[in-house]
Design a protein around this motif. Structure first.
Motif, short mmCIF file in Angstrom:
data_model
loop_
_atom_site.label_atom_id
_atom_site.label_comp_id
_atom_site.label_asym_id
_atom_site.label_seq_id
_atom_site.Cartn_x
_atom_site.Cartn_y
_atom_site.Cartn_z
N ALA A 273 0.83 -1.20 0.00
CA ALA A 273 0.00 0.00 0.00
C ALA A 273 0.87 1.26 0.00
N ASN A 274 1.92 1.25 0.79
CA ASN A 274 2.81 2.40 0.86
C ASN A 274 3.54 2.62 -0.46
N PHE A 275 3.90 1.53 -1.13
CA PHE A 275 4.55 1.62 -2.44
C PHE A 275 3.63 2.32 -3.43
N ARG A 276 2.36 1.92 -3.46
CA ARG A 276 1.40 2.53 -4.38
C ARG A 276 1.11 3.98 -4.00
N LEU A 277 1.09 4.25 -2.70
CA LEU A 277 0.86 5.62 -2.23
C LEU A 277 1.98 6.54 -2.70
N THR A 286 -6.23 7.09 -3.32
CA THR A 286 -7.53 7.01 -2.66
C THR A 286 -8.66 6.81 -3.66
N LEU A 287 -8.61 7.54 -4.77
CA LEU A 287 -9.65 7.40 -5.77
C LEU A 287 -9.66 6.00 -6.39
N ASN A 288 -8.49 5.44 -6.59
CA ASN A 288 -8.41 4.08 -7.12
C ASN A 288 -9.03 3.09 -6.14
N TYR A 289 -8.77 3.29 -4.88
CA TYR A 289 -9.34 2.39 -3.86
C TYR A 289 -10.87 2.50 -3.85
N ILE A 290 -11.38 3.71 -3.93
CA ILE A 290 -12.83 3.92 -3.87
C ILE A 290 -13.52 3.38 -5.12
N THR A 291 -13.01 3.76 -6.29
CA THR A 291 -13.69 3.37 -7.53
C THR A 291 -13.61 1.88 -7.81
N SER A 292 -12.60 1.22 -7.28
CA SER A 292 -12.48 -0.22 -7.50
C SER A 292 -13.53 -1.00 -6.71
N ALA A 298 -17.23 4.31 -15.57
CA ALA A 298 -16.59 5.41 -16.31
C ALA A 298 -15.54 6.10 -15.45
N TRP A 299 -15.89 6.37 -14.19
CA TRP A 299 -14.95 7.02 -13.27
C TRP A 299 -13.77 6.09 -13.00
N ARG A 300 -14.07 4.81 -12.76
CA ARG A 300 -13.01 3.83 -12.49
C ARG A 300 -12.05 3.74 -13.66
N ASP A 301 -12.59 3.75 -14.87
CA ASP A 301 -11.74 3.65 -16.06
C ASP A 301 -10.83 4.87 -16.19
#
Length: 316
Positions: A273-277, A286-292, A298-301
């Motif tokens: 998680a820290n690497f991706r952060l 954060t947006l990637n975590y939420i949209t997944s 459309a937002w996720r894409d």
């Protein structure tokens, strides 16, 4: 263009960080061999019981698949799933105007047979202690115990698949032998593919960032892993280490408790998680975590495409 290779294509299989990229570069520099890089996009959406995805859903999925989008392959809307993924090999063959075509796959090897029953395989294996260490550097694992999981799964999958194959349909090599005796191993592989050895296979360093084989870089785990880390890998992969021709370190065998395993998994989660952060920044992370986790395609894409663009900056 010869279509026989399309009826029984060859797949380079093995765990990630096992030398598949280096070997793919060597193969693709042959004057008669075209090779697709990571080809998992043809099987990741196939179920374990060989059920193909709905073609329209698959086509939507490909729209944000970074590796597929980089191929330049066209997606015909009128093909069945099997015909569509077969067309990717045809397009690769046509792009490079070479008769032999193959692709690299790192997981779910058995699913390939659902599409290509006569597929042939080149299996490459590398010392799991080096694979586990390398996975940490890629941000795929937080410690060598979890880093060895990719190697273990790939080797277990290969062991099962191998039992179902005619002996003439596969060849096994090690990364270490490829580095120590590249011309000998590449000659063996060229013969397996039905072509003669081409010296250009060892000229990949002229137009890539990869150096020539150097045996001094083998067995880096001996220099870069501590005793505890070596024991963690060896405890995870078990007898497969010896079965693949590697010697145990000689360190005492350890048995992990359930609490120790939980601690390793937690450390792994936090490190990844820290690497991706750090790579994507707090907002995109954060947006990637939420949209997944929400039905907001459309937002996720859009978020995934932004992540893809950042990942491209790190590709060697």
């Amino acid at each position: 263009m010869n279509t026989s290779f399309l009826e029984s294509p060859t797949f380079l299989i093995g765990a990630e960080r096992s030398g598949t990229t280096l070997l793919r570069l060597m193969l693709s520099h042959h004057s008669q061999i075209a090779w697709c890089n990571e080809f998992e996009y043809v099987i990741d959406q196939v179920s374990d019981n060989a059920q193909f995805p709905k073609v329209s859903d698959y086509q939507d999925w490909l729209k944000t698949h970074r590796i597929f989008q980089a191929t330049g392959f066209e997606v015909s809307p009128n093909l069945t799933y099997g015909e569509l993924v077969q067309s990717f090999l045809q397009q690769k063959q046509a792009q490079e105007q070479k008769p032999v075509v193959g692709a690299t796959v790192h997981r779910h090897f058995d699913r390939l047979l659902a599409i290509w029953p006569n597929a042939r395989f080149i299996h490459i294996v590398r010392d799991p202690r080096d694979v586990a260490r390398s996975c940490i550097g890629m941000g795929w694992a937080g410690n060598v115990w979890t880093g060895s999981q990719r190697w273990l799964e790939a080797e277990q999958d290969w062991e099962a698949l191998k039992q179902t194959l005619p002996v003439n349909n596969y060849v096994e090599i090690s990364y270490e032998n490829l580095i120590r005796e590249p011309q000998t191993v590449l000659t063996q592989l060229a013969n397996f593919l039905g072509v003669a050895y081409d010296p250009a296979m060892l000229q990949y360093n002229q137009d890539t960032t990869y150096d020539q084989p150097d045996s001094s870089f083998l067995n880096q785990w001996r220099r870069k892993l501590g005793d505890r880390e070596i024991q963690l890998v060896e405890s995870r992969v078990g007898d497969l280490l010896l079965q693949r021709g590697y010697e145990a370190s000689g360190l005492p065998t350890i048995q992990l408790t359930s609490s120790q395993i939980k601690s390793l998994k937690l450390q792994d989660w936090w490190a990844r998680a820290n690497f991706r952060l750090q790579r994507y920044g707090a907002v995109l992370f954060t947006l990637n975590y939420i949209t997944s986790r929400l039905p907001l395609r459309a937002w996720r894409d859009r978020i995934q495409l932004k992540i893809n663009q950042i990942d491209l900056e790190y590709i060697k």
